[in-house]
Every structure is written in structure tokens, then in C-alpha cells.
Motif scaffolding. Structure first.
Motif, PDB file in Angstrom:
ATOM      1  N   LYS A  99       1.015  -1.290   0.117  1.00 54.74           N
ATOM      2  CA  LYS A  99       0.216  -0.082   0.131  1.00 54.74           C
ATOM      3  C   LYS A  99       0.874   1.251  -0.050  1.00 54.74           C
ATOM      4  CE  LYS A  99      -4.241  -1.730   1.610  1.00 54.74           C
ATOM      5  NZ  LYS A  99      -5.563  -1.605   2.388  1.00 54.74           N
ATOM      6  N   ARG A 100       1.966   1.161   0.765  1.00 53.51           N
ATOM      7  CA  ARG A 100       2.880   2.427   0.780  1.00 53.51           C
ATOM      8  C   ARG A 100       4.216   1.930   0.646  1.00 53.51           C
ATOM      9  NH1 ARG A 100      -0.844   3.147   5.052  1.00 53.51           N
ATOM     10  NH2 ARG A 100       0.423   2.559   6.483  1.00 53.51           N
ATOM     11  N   PRO A 101       4.648   1.470  -0.695  1.00 51.25           N
ATOM     12  CA  PRO A 101       5.909   0.989  -0.816  1.00 51.25           C
ATOM     13  C   PRO A 101       7.055   2.103  -0.706  1.00 51.25           C
ATOM     14  CG  PRO A 101       5.034   1.318  -2.950  1.00 51.25           C
ATOM     15  CD  PRO A 101       3.931   1.551  -1.881  1.00 51.25           C
ATOM     16  N   ASP A 102       8.158   1.505   0.056  1.00 48.69           N
ATOM     17  CA  ASP A 102       9.081   2.400   0.151  1.00 48.69           C
ATOM     18  C   ASP A 102      10.618   1.966  -0.814  1.00 48.69           C
ATOM     19  OD1 ASP A 102      10.013   0.003   1.671  1.00 48.69           O
ATOM     20  OD2 ASP A 102       9.897   0.836   3.575  1.00 48.69           O
ATOM     21  N   ARG A 103      11.666   2.334  -0.483  1.00 49.07           N
ATOM     22  CA  ARG A 103      12.725   1.758  -1.306  1.00 49.07           C
ATOM     23  C   ARG A 103      13.164   0.243  -1.020  1.00 49.07           C
ATOM     24  NH1 ARG A 103      18.795   4.037  -1.269  1.00 49.07           N
ATOM     25  NH2 ARG A 103      18.905   4.374  -3.539  1.00 49.07           N
ATOM     26  N   LYS A 104      12.952  -0.359   0.055  1.00 48.69           N
ATOM     27  CA  LYS A 104      13.139  -1.663   0.337  1.00 48.69           C
ATOM     28  C   LYS A 104      12.140  -2.587  -0.422  1.00 48.69           C
ATOM     29  CE  LYS A 104      13.284  -5.187   3.983  1.00 48.69           C
ATOM     30  NZ  LYS A 104      13.356  -5.483   5.348  1.00 48.69           N
ATOM     31  N   ASP A 105      10.829  -1.896  -0.552  1.00 48.71           N
ATOM     32  CA  ASP A 105       9.883  -2.763  -1.178  1.00 48.71           C
ATOM     33  C   ASP A 105      10.088  -2.775  -2.656  1.00 48.71           C
ATOM     34  OD1 ASP A 105       8.056  -3.377   0.989  1.00 48.71           O
ATOM     35  OD2 ASP A 105       7.762  -1.291   0.922  1.00 48.71           O
ATOM     36  N   LYS A 106      10.621  -1.591  -3.373  1.00 47.63           N
ATOM     37  CA  LYS A 106      10.906  -1.456  -4.554  1.00 47.63           C
ATOM     38  C   LYS A 106      12.150  -2.292  -4.968  1.00 47.63           C
ATOM     39  CE  LYS A 106       8.923   2.878  -4.949  1.00 47.63           C
ATOM     40  NZ  LYS A 106       8.946   4.283  -5.274  1.00 47.63           N
ATOM     41  N   VAL A 151      13.021  -5.250  -3.342  1.00 47.46           N
ATOM     42  CA  VAL A 151      12.412  -6.660  -3.200  1.00 47.46           C
ATOM     43  C   VAL A 151      11.731  -6.966  -4.709  1.00 47.46           C
ATOM     44  CG1 VAL A 151      10.598  -8.010  -2.225  1.00 47.46           C
ATOM     45  CG2 VAL A 151      12.325  -6.828  -0.856  1.00 47.46           C
ATOM     46  N   ALA A 152      10.724  -6.089  -5.241  1.00 45.31           N
ATOM     47  CA  ALA A 152      10.398  -6.134  -6.422  1.00 45.31           C
ATOM     48  C   ALA A 152      11.073  -6.168  -7.645  1.00 45.31           C
ATOM     49  CB  ALA A 152       9.373  -4.864  -6.816  1.00 45.31           C
ATOM     50  N   ARG A 153      12.014  -5.431  -7.536  1.00 42.41           N
ATOM     51  CA  ARG A 153      13.142  -5.673  -8.584  1.00 42.41           C
ATOM     52  C   ARG A 153      13.911  -6.959  -8.560  1.00 42.41           C
ATOM     53  NH1 ARG A 153      14.866  -0.930  -8.455  1.00 42.41           N
ATOM     54  NH2 ARG A 153      16.145  -0.999  -6.532  1.00 42.41           N
ATOM     55  N   VAL A 154      14.198  -7.436  -7.340  1.00 45.52           N
ATOM     56  CA  VAL A 154      14.966  -8.939  -7.181  1.00 45.52           C
ATOM     57  C   VAL A 154      13.921  -9.928  -7.726  1.00 45.52           C
ATOM     58  CG1 VAL A 154      15.741 -10.511  -5.608  1.00 45.52           C
ATOM     59  CG2 VAL A 154      16.556  -8.156  -5.513  1.00 45.52           C
ATOM     60  N   LEU A 155      12.563  -9.762  -7.180  1.00 47.21           N
ATOM     61  CA  LEU A 155      11.711 -10.839  -7.723  1.00 47.21           C
ATOM     62  C   LEU A 155      11.379 -10.896  -9.169  1.00 47.21           C
ATOM     63  CD1 LEU A 155       9.731 -13.000  -6.434  1.00 47.21           C
ATOM     64  CD2 LEU A 155       8.101 -10.923  -6.190  1.00 47.21           C
ATOM     65  N   ARG A 156      11.428  -9.726  -9.768  1.00 48.49           N
ATOM     66  CA  ARG A 156      11.305  -9.620 -11.146  1.00 48.49           C
ATOM     67  C   ARG A 156      12.287 -10.352 -11.874  1.00 48.49           C
ATOM     68  NH1 ARG A 156       9.272  -4.548 -10.762  1.00 48.49           N
ATOM     69  NH2 ARG A 156      11.337  -3.427 -11.056  1.00 48.49           N
ATOM     70  N   ALA A 157      13.513 -10.003 -11.547  1.00 53.68           N
ATOM     71  CA  ALA A 157      14.777 -10.624 -11.969  1.00 53.68           C
ATOM     72  C   ALA A 157      14.760 -12.312 -11.932  1.00 53.68           C
ATOM     73  CB  ALA A 157      15.916 -10.266 -11.548  1.00 53.68           C
ATOM     74  N   LYS A 158      14.543 -12.607 -10.713  1.00 53.48           N
ATOM     75  CA  LYS A 158      14.317 -14.075 -10.544  1.00 53.48           C
ATOM     76  C   LYS A 158      13.407 -14.771 -11.298  1.00 53.48           C
ATOM     77  CE  LYS A 158      16.115 -14.225  -5.888  1.00 53.48           C
ATOM     78  NZ  LYS A 158      17.208 -15.406  -5.932  1.00 53.48           N
ATOM     79  N   ILE A 159      11.987 -14.241 -11.238  1.00 53.17           N
ATOM     80  CA  ILE A 159      10.941 -14.919 -12.358  1.00 53.17           C
ATOM     81  C   ILE A 159      11.509 -14.807 -13.709  1.00 53.17           C
ATOM     82  CG2 ILE A 159       8.620 -14.377 -12.983  1.00 53.17           C
ATOM     83  CD1 ILE A 159       7.767 -13.716 -10.273  1.00 53.17           C
ATOM     84  N   SER A 160      11.926 -13.745 -14.185  1.00 53.61           N
ATOM     85  CA  SER A 160      12.628 -13.537 -15.604  1.00 53.61           C
ATOM     86  C   SER A 160      13.303 -14.642 -15.949  1.00 53.61           C
ATOM     87  CB  SER A 160      13.210 -12.236 -15.883  1.00 53.61           C
ATOM     88  OG  SER A 160      12.203 -11.357 -15.795  1.00 53.61           O
ATOM     89  N   GLU A 161      14.283 -15.047 -14.920  1.00 53.18           N
ATOM     90  CA  GLU A 161      15.236 -16.160 -15.174  1.00 53.18           C
ATOM     91  C   GLU A 161      14.607 -17.411 -15.187  1.00 53.18           C
ATOM     92  OE1 GLU A 161      17.760 -16.117 -11.849  1.00 53.18           O
ATOM     93  OE2 GLU A 161      18.637 -13.947 -12.010  1.00 53.18           O
ATOM     94  N   LEU A 162      13.581 -17.781 -14.541  1.00 54.30           N
ATOM     95  CA  LEU A 162      12.843 -19.101 -14.773  1.00 54.30           C
ATOM     96  C   LEU A 162      11.965 -19.079 -15.863  1.00 54.30           C
ATOM     97  CD1 LEU A 162      11.970 -18.943 -10.909  1.00 54.30           C
ATOM     98  CD2 LEU A 162      13.911 -20.215 -12.070  1.00 54.30           C
ATOM     99  N   THR A 163      11.476 -18.159 -16.509  1.00 56.62           N
ATOM    100  CA  THR A 163      10.441 -18.104 -17.384  1.00 56.62           C
ATOM    101  C   THR A 163      10.829 -18.300 -18.859  1.00 56.62           C
ATOM    102  OG1 THR A 163       9.964 -15.944 -17.411  1.00 56.62           O
ATOM    103  CG2 THR A 163       8.257 -17.368 -15.964  1.00 56.62           C
TER     104      THR A 163
END
Length: 159
Positions: A138-145, A147-159
Motif C-alpha cells: 500500500k505504501r511501498p518504500d525503497r526496500k519494497d522496490k 524486493v520487487a526488482r529482485v523478484l522480477r529478475a528471479k522470475i524472468s530467469e525462470l520463464t
């Protein structure tokens, strides 16, 4: 070209028997849970219209987060694929309201994933031992962004 297919069962048990028809070619399974709730706790559901007004009354689900995860992962028992499992924990800012620690949740989720030998957990954290990607949606901060960047990278590697 990469394709992403999303299946949102909402944890509803009436769809669990249909899951084997949809999961045969999945490479990533994404679970989203509320960190302010315990894994064994049954959730309260409220439906809202586009105007933000609640429709009807809240009701309690018949399954906990853990039970939903266990049932979903069972769908891979006879599947030829070995999907990677990503767990996103929302409401990081409200996590302290829950009596169950994130360490305990990580342990339970790892056990749940390991019960199905075909599923591969995606790890996060400094020591790569956690399975919960915690975010404040709901109120993303730098840490959340981050985490989202790391998550996107990991999922991109797998698909």
C-alpha cells in the motif's frame, strides 16, 4: 517471446480439484499471503465494488493459508514439471500484529514445499534462507522496490 499465464484461485477450495488441468506446464507458482495473519489462521474475506463500498458481509474462509498452499502443491504430485515456488508476504508494516514470527512462517512454508519433492523454493534474504519476499504494497518504500526488482529478475530467469 515469453508468456505469462496467471491463474488466481483465490484459495477457494471449490477450484482445487481443477488445478491439475491448469498446472501441467507451469514454471513458477506464486503464493501471496498477508504477513499480519498467521499461516494456520483462517482469513476473513470482504468483497468491494469499484466504488470502494463493501458488497455484502465479511465471511471466514474454510481453509488457512497453509492448507491452501498444501492443497495447491498437491496438484503437482503427478505433473511432469518441477515448478519454482515464490511466496510474497504483503502487509510488512503490519507484521508485528501477528503472534507468529516470520521465522516460524518461513519454517512452515519450507516444510510445506518440501513435502512435494517436485517443487523448488526460491530463496531470498541475506543468507538466502528465507522463502518469503516481504513487501508493503500500500505504501511501498525503497526496500519494497528493491524486493520487487529482485523478484522480477528471479522470475524472468525462470520463464
Amino acid at each position: 517471446m515469453k508468456w505469462i499465464q496467471l491463474i488466481d484461485s483465490g484459495g477457494q477450495p471449490q477450484f482445487h480439484h481443477l488445478l491439475p488441468f491448469f498446472v501441467s506446464n507451469l514454471s513458477v507458482v506464486l503464493f501471496v499471503l498477508n504477513l499480519s495473519e498467521g499461516l494456520d489462521q483462517k482469513r476473513e474475506i470482504a468483497c468491494y465494488g469499484s466504488d470502494g463500498i463493501m458488497i455484502g458481509r465479511t465471511y471466514e474462509t474454510c481453509l488457512s493459508h497453509k492448507e491452501v498452499m498444501e492443497r495447491f502443491l498437491k496438484a503437482f504430485q503427478f505433473s511432469p514439471v518441477c515448478p519454482h515456488v515464490v511466496v510474497i508476504g504483503t502487509h510488512r508494516d503490519l507484521e508485528r500484529k501477528c503472534s507468529e514470527s516470520r521465522i516460524a512462517k518461513n519454517r512452515k512454508i519450507k516444510q510445506c514445499i518440501q513435502l512435494n519433492k517436485k517443487c523448488i523454493p526460491i530463496y531470498v534474504g541475506e543468507n538466502m534462507t528465507e522463502v518469503i519476499f516481504s513487501v508493503n504494497s500500500k505504501r511501498p518504500d525503497r526496500k519494497d522496490k528493491d524486493v520487487a526488482r529482485v523478484l522480477r529478475a528471479k522470475i524472468s530467469e525462470l520463464t
